[in-house]
Design an enzyme around this catalytic site. Structure first.
Site, PDB file in Angstrom:
ATOM      1  N   LYS A 106       0.841  -1.201   0.000  1.00 17.80           N
ATOM      2  CA  LYS A 106       0.000   0.000   0.000  1.00 17.80           C
ATOM      3  C   LYS A 106       0.876   1.250   0.000  1.00 17.80           C
ATOM      4  O   LYS A 106       0.684   2.169  -0.779  1.00 17.80           O
ATOM      5  CB  LYS A 106      -0.919  -0.032   1.226  1.00 17.80           C
ATOM      6  CG  LYS A 106      -1.826   1.155   1.345  1.00 17.80           C
ATOM      7  CD  LYS A 106      -2.725   1.016   2.563  1.00 17.80           C
ATOM      8  CE  LYS A 106      -3.399   2.354   2.839  1.00 17.80           C
ATOM      9  NZ  LYS A 106      -4.191   2.346   4.067  1.00 17.80           N
ATOM     10  N   GLU A 117      10.656  -4.795   4.297  1.00 16.96           N
ATOM     11  CA  GLU A 117      10.696  -6.225   3.949  1.00 16.96           C
ATOM     12  C   GLU A 117      10.296  -6.426   2.486  1.00 16.96           C
ATOM     13  O   GLU A 117      10.952  -7.158   1.740  1.00 16.96           O
ATOM     14  CB  GLU A 117       9.732  -7.017   4.843  1.00 16.96           C
ATOM     15  CG  GLU A 117      10.115  -7.063   6.306  1.00 16.96           C
ATOM     16  CD  GLU A 117       9.462  -5.955   7.126  1.00 16.96           C
ATOM     17  OE1 GLU A 117       9.192  -4.858   6.570  1.00 16.96           O
ATOM     18  OE2 GLU A 117       9.236  -6.170   8.326  1.00 16.96           O
ATOM     19  N   GLY A 121      -4.745  -1.811   5.304  1.00 16.14           N
ATOM     20  CA  GLY A 121      -3.967  -2.970   4.849  1.00 16.14           C
ATOM     21  C   GLY A 121      -4.661  -4.296   5.131  1.00 16.14           C
ATOM     22  O   GLY A 121      -4.776  -5.157   4.259  1.00 16.14           O
ATOM     23  N   ARG A 122      -5.148  -4.465   6.373  1.00 10.46           N
ATOM     24  CA  ARG A 122      -5.740  -5.758   6.747  1.00 10.46           C
ATOM     25  C   ARG A 122      -7.148  -5.930   6.186  1.00 10.46           C
ATOM     26  O   ARG A 122      -7.773  -6.979   6.389  1.00 10.46           O
ATOM     27  CB  ARG A 122      -5.716  -5.904   8.266  1.00 10.46           C
ATOM     28  CG  ARG A 122      -6.296  -4.713   9.022  1.00 10.46           C
ATOM     29  CD  ARG A 122      -5.850  -4.710  10.473  1.00 10.46           C
ATOM     30  NE  ARG A 122      -6.298  -3.528  11.211  1.00 10.46           N
ATOM     31  CZ  ARG A 122      -5.615  -2.385  11.253  1.00 10.46           C
ATOM     32  NH1 ARG A 122      -4.487  -2.257  10.583  1.00 10.46           N
ATOM     33  NH2 ARG A 122      -6.072  -1.358  11.969  1.00 10.46           N
ATOM     34  N   GLU A 147      -4.383  -6.249  15.061  1.00  7.76           N
ATOM     35  CA  GLU A 147      -3.878  -4.945  14.604  1.00  7.76           C
ATOM     36  C   GLU A 147      -4.984  -3.896  14.703  1.00  7.76           C
ATOM     37  O   GLU A 147      -4.710  -2.708  14.858  1.00  7.76           O
ATOM     38  CB  GLU A 147      -3.344  -5.049  13.159  1.00  7.76           C
ATOM     39  CG  GLU A 147      -2.362  -3.948  12.801  1.00  7.76           C
ATOM     40  CD  GLU A 147      -1.583  -4.219  11.525  1.00  7.76           C
ATOM     41  OE1 GLU A 147      -0.411  -4.600  11.584  1.00  7.76           O
ATOM     42  OE2 GLU A 147      -2.159  -4.027  10.438  1.00  7.76           O
ATOM     43  N   HIS A 170      -5.218 -32.454  18.829  1.00  3.61           N
ATOM     44  CA  HIS A 170      -4.100 -33.273  19.299  1.00  3.61           C
ATOM     45  C   HIS A 170      -2.929 -32.399  19.741  1.00  3.61           C
ATOM     46  O   HIS A 170      -1.786 -32.864  19.798  1.00  3.61           O
ATOM     47  CB  HIS A 170      -3.670 -34.243  18.197  1.00  3.61           C
ATOM     48  CG  HIS A 170      -4.770 -35.217  17.875  1.00  3.61           C
ATOM     49  ND1 HIS A 170      -4.930 -36.397  18.546  1.00  3.61           N
ATOM     50  CD2 HIS A 170      -5.799 -35.129  16.996  1.00  3.61           C
ATOM     51  CE1 HIS A 170      -5.993 -37.016  18.073  1.00  3.61           C
ATOM     52  NE2 HIS A 170      -6.550 -36.268  17.133  1.00  3.61           N
ATOM     53  N   LYS A 227       9.650  -0.698  13.633  1.00  6.64           N
ATOM     54  CA  LYS A 227      10.179  -0.374  12.301  1.00  6.64           C
ATOM     55  C   LYS A 227      11.283   0.667  12.419  1.00  6.64           C
ATOM     56  O   LYS A 227      12.345   0.551  11.805  1.00  6.64           O
ATOM     57  CB  LYS A 227       9.072   0.187  11.396  1.00  6.64           C
ATOM     58  CG  LYS A 227       8.026  -0.813  10.966  1.00  6.64           C
ATOM     59  CD  LYS A 227       7.057  -0.141   9.994  1.00  6.64           C
ATOM     60  CE  LYS A 227       5.821  -0.977   9.757  1.00  6.64           C
ATOM     61  NZ  LYS A 227       4.812  -0.306   8.938  1.00  6.64           N
TER      62      LYS A 227
HETATM   63  O1  F6P Z   1       2.550  -4.097   9.862  1.00  5.77           O
HETATM   64  C1  F6P Z   1       2.020  -2.860   9.615  1.00  5.77           C
HETATM   65  C2  F6P Z   1       1.474  -2.700   8.237  1.00  5.77           C
HETATM   66  O2  F6P Z   1       1.356  -1.357   8.001  1.00  5.77           O
HETATM   67  C3  F6P Z   1       0.145  -3.405   8.019  1.00  5.77           C
HETATM   68  O3  F6P Z   1      -0.930  -2.702   8.496  1.00  5.77           O
HETATM   69  C4  F6P Z   1       0.152  -3.569   6.546  1.00  5.77           C
HETATM   70  O4  F6P Z   1      -0.805  -4.491   6.133  1.00  5.77           O
HETATM   71  C5  F6P Z   1       1.581  -4.022   6.331  1.00  5.77           C
HETATM   72  O5  F6P Z   1       2.326  -3.272   7.248  1.00  5.77           O
HETATM   73  C6  F6P Z   1       2.113  -3.849   4.956  1.00  5.77           C
HETATM   74  O6  F6P Z   1       2.090  -2.515   4.558  1.00  5.77           O
HETATM   75  P1  F6P Z   1       2.267  -2.108   3.045  1.00  5.77           P
HETATM   76  O7  F6P Z   1       1.154  -2.727   2.261  1.00  5.77           O
HETATM   77  O8  F6P Z   1       2.227  -0.620   3.021  1.00  5.77           O
HETATM   78  O9  F6P Z   1       3.590  -2.639   2.565  1.00  5.77           O
END
Ligand code: F6P
Length: 545
Positions: free
Chosen positions: A205, A211, A265-266, A351, A382, A510
């Site tokens: 987003k 990452e 995002g979620r 979150e 189990h 972060k």
């Molecule tokens: O972990 C925090 C967060 O901002 C989430 O809310 C989001 O889904 C994820 O990182 C990834 O963010 P982006 O889509 O901006 O890479």
């Protein structure tokens, strides 16, 4: 505003002290209609919430609480595009992404449905090109593998849906998800893939997530081992709000699918973040998923609170968290293809509602979001069910039971369903000392041996659960199910007076990771940290190859 001072909350406090020892077993014996009194339907989805520590009066009081915090008004505020994400000044419109009625949804004087529909058309067109072979890799071969690079909401939701809809997968196309910055994730995914036939979807987003950008850069390096820079356009597309960062990364904005700041995002699997889903199962099936989400939206928006599935589930959660002191909530799908469902629910719920500050910025003194966890049944039985049955904590469970399997293997499905039903029955009923005594005697135990074993075989029971019956895991049903939990989380956020749509709690880690990264290099002076962190940095430096 604190809910603790609301008269309806106070009334629930009193009700709880009258009712905390209520026996569900007795309630079932007293009321042959209990299951009908405490069941709800939305389309073909059934919620049986009769195995909860509630009476009709409890439900009335919980519904009064929901009325007192204006749940119906909040629902309208969300659907109509009001900026209810107050700390970021944003509307919350995942519902517009699946607004199949196409009725206008206005944000800042503009109907967002125009942009939503334009991106859906772009996705449809792109999927058609890839599936038909109009879109070919740099050497003229058809795309066989989609690799989604994203994390959090840009990974968990689409990965979960692709797993769940595997029976709908288009022949000749596989989908992979790389999220972890641990190089193992990317390397093990790429080792069996071919540059000529692999398409990367870089999903972020913000397009600033460390990452994702690291994985995307390494994926490009891998790609360029056999291809040329000019070929990148055929193999890398992006999903983002951030056109500038996408361009800077080297992806042509012609290959970018837009999302908007009003998509959390979620909550984004319904947007172009769902592109890997649409590529994998086809746009028609992606639209069926949206249809299911929309059906649940209509239910949530139009049903009275007493018949409203997300509202009832949200209230039951509040009942256990705030009155019984439950700290966790298990979600246990009896469907192997829903293996990633609990992880998606974990991000969605934790979150959203893992907050200690209310909407007005004040620290709050009551419990908010629980720890969400779970794995598919019967594996969980189990592993951790021992604790749910006989442990010292109260852990409400949601059993998700799809009745018909896409893989009807002999009697597997009946055994699976029998196990799911048995768990909820066992949790509710338990087994008392008298029953255990009779059972042990029948097995030949007597005297001291019987008395010694007896307490270990007693199940306290009275442990609550919901059962969600899904006829079959179709795209529509899955859409309904995910939207149900999204709205449940929202209902709880309103009751707790928190903003369920920001996530400031992920920022500090972060920031600190960025500061620690240079410190890990040999020879660099380590910046200021606490002594534990400094020591760990030194140790890591000394151990690195
Ligand atoms: O972990 C925090 C967060 O901002 C989430 O809310 C989001 O889904 C994820 O990182 C990834 O963010 P982006 O889509 O901006 O890479």
């Amino acid at each position: 505003m604190t809910p603790l001072n609301i008269p309806e909350w106070q009334s629930l406090v009193r009700h709880y002290s009258d009712l905390k020892f209520l026996s569900m077993r007795e309630q079932f014996a007293l009321d042959s209609d209990r299951v009908h009194n405490f069941s709800l339907k939305s389309g073909d989805l059934l919620l049986d919430y009769s195995k909860n520590r509630i009476t009709k009066e409890t439900v009335e009081k919980l519904l009064a609480l929901a009325e007192s915090v204006d749940i119906p008004d909040w629902i309208e505020r969300m659907f109509s595009g009001e900026a209810i994400n107050n700390t970021e000044g944003r509307a919350v419109l995942h519902t517009a992404l699946r607004n199949r009625s196409n009725a206008p949804v206005m944000v800042d004087g503009e109907d967002v449905m125009l942009a939503v529909n334009a991106v859906l058309s772009q996705m449809k067109n792109f999927c058609h090109q890839v599936h038909s072979g109009e879109w070919l890799g740099y050497s003229g071969k058809k795309i066989t593998d989609i690799v989604n690079i994203g994390i959090g909401g840009s990974d968990l939701g689409p990965a979960m849906i692709c797993d769940a809809l595997e029976p709908y997968g288009i022949e000749g196309l596989s989908v992979h998800f790389v999220s972890n910055v641990d190089g193992t994730d990317l390397s093990t995914t790429l080792e069996n893939l071919n540059q000529e036939t692999t398409l990367f979807v870089v999903a972020s987003k913000t397009f600033t997530t460390q990452e994702t950008l690291t994985n995307a850069q390494s994926a490009r390096t891998w790609f360029l081992k056999t291809a040329k820079q000019a070929d990148v356009a055929k193999h890398f597309v992006a999903v983002s709000t951030n056109a500038q960062a996408v361009t800077e990364f080297g992806i042509d904005t012609a290959n970018m699918f837009e999302i908007w700041d009003w998509v959390g995002g979620r909550y984004s699997l319904w947007s172009a973040i769902g592109l890997p889903i649409a590529l994998y199962v086809g746009m028609d099936n992606f639209e069926r998923l949206l249809d299911g989400g929309h059906e649940m939206d209509n239910h949530f928006r139009n049903q009275p609170l007493s018949e409203n599935m997300p509202v009832i589930m949200g209230l039951l959660g509040v009942w256990y968290i705030n009155f019984f002191g439950a700290q966790t909530h298990a979600i246990v799908p009896y469907d192997h293809s829903l293996a990633r469902f609990p992880s998606h629910m974990q991000q969605l719920d934790m979150e959203s509602n893992g907050k200690v500050t209310n909407r007005e910025g004040h620290r709050i003194s009551y419990r908010t979001g629980p720890v969400i966890w779970g794995t598919p049944g019967t594996n969980g039985q189990h592993a951790y069910f021992q604790l749910i049955h006989q442990g010292t904590q109260l852990i409400p469970v949601d059993f998700v039971l799809p009745v018909n399997s896409h893989y009807p293997e002999c009697d597997h499905q009946s055994i699976l369903l029998a196990n799911g039903l048995a768990q909820s029955e066992a949790l509710m009923k338990g087994k008392n000392a008298e029953e255990v005594r009779i059972e042990l005697a029948a097995e030949g135990y007597e005297g001291k041996a019987l008395e010694a074993l007896l307490p270990h075989k007693v199940f306290p029971g009275n442990r609550p659960s919901n059962t969600l019956i899904v006829p079959k895991l179709t795209p529509e049903m899955l859409g309904q199910l995910v939207a149900l939990y999204e709205h449940k989380v929202f209902v709880q956020g309103v009751i707790w007076n928190i903003n369920s749509f920001d996530q400031w709690g992920v920022e500090l880690g972060k920031q600190l990771a960025k500061a620690i990264l240079p410190d890990l290099q040999d020879g660099v002076e380590i910046s200021a940290h606490d002594s534990s962190t400094t020591n760990l940095i030194k140790l890591i430096r000394s151990l690195r190859d």
